[in-house]
Design an enzyme around this catalytic site. Structure first.
Site, short mmCIF file in Angstrom:
data_model
loop_
_atom_site.label_atom_id
_atom_site.label_comp_id
_atom_site.label_asym_id
_atom_site.label_seq_id
_atom_site.Cartn_x
_atom_site.Cartn_y
_atom_site.Cartn_z
N SER A 139 0.47 -17.37 5.75
CA SER A 139 -0.31 -16.67 6.37
C SER A 139 -1.35 -17.76 7.02
O SER A 139 -2.14 -18.21 5.99
CB SER A 139 -1.24 -15.56 5.35
OG SER A 139 -2.08 -14.76 6.27
N CYS A 198 -4.78 -16.56 15.58
CA CYS A 198 -5.81 -16.68 16.60
C CYS A 198 -6.80 -17.79 16.88
O CYS A 198 -7.32 -18.12 17.77
CB CYS A 198 -6.74 -15.31 16.80
SG CYS A 198 -7.45 -15.06 15.32
N ARG A 256 0.85 -1.43 0.04
CA ARG A 256 -0.15 0.08 0.00
C ARG A 256 1.00 1.52 -0.01
O ARG A 256 0.53 2.38 -0.58
CB ARG A 256 -0.94 0.09 1.04
CG ARG A 256 -2.17 -0.88 1.15
CD ARG A 256 -3.12 -0.62 2.09
NE ARG A 256 -2.68 -0.83 3.48
CZ ARG A 256 -2.64 -2.26 4.18
NH1 ARG A 256 -3.10 -3.13 3.44
NH2 ARG A 256 -2.10 -2.23 5.28
#
Length: 140
Positions: A77, A81, A60
């Site tokens: 990736s 959690c 970005r």
């Protein structure tokens, strides 16, 4: 945060497990005296939540930078959690925790991902990193 409130404590998904090394850009004159800018190179060591977030953020910030992410594991990736659910045998198949593949990073963000690769050494003066492919034992 609003005045008088405290921000929530970070969850395990917010932990940054990677290091990012941004190689600076330098302008140099070409034969006609015009300045050319070298392409910025960004190396991210470590994937998972922190590395993937750093890579997406780097893209970005620069649409033209050459971005490479290196991770020792087989996945670039996954939802860290969700690890408690995997360890607790609620999620039986670890592939269910995957968020993005190396192909998705290449296609969507133009980021090269090298899984099963380990950064062995970093020479900051020469701006060189030695990387070992853990499948082939080849160093580059």
């Amino acid at each position: 945060p609003l005045s008088g409130t405290t921000p929530p404590a970070p969850s395990s998904c917010d932990q940054r497990e990677s290091k990012m090394d941004i190689m600076s850009t330098k302008a140099r004159p070409d034969n006609d005296g015009e300045k050319k800018t070298k392409k910025e190179k960004i190396l991210i060591i470590g994937g998972v939540a922190g590395g993937a977030a750093a890579a997406a953020r780097a893209r970005r910030m620069s649409e033209t930078a050459e971005i490479v992410m290196v991770d020792r594991g087989p996945y670039v990736s996954f939802a860290s959690c969700a690890l408690a659910y995997y360890v607790g045998d609620v999620i039986k198949d670890e592939r269910k925790m995957l968020v993005a593949s190396p192909q998705k990073f290449r296609g969507r963000f133009e980021i090269e991902v090298r899984v099963r690769s380990e950064a062995l050494s970093i020479d900051t003066k020469k701006k060189m990193v030695e990387i070992k492919n853990l499948q082939t034992d080849r160093k580059s």
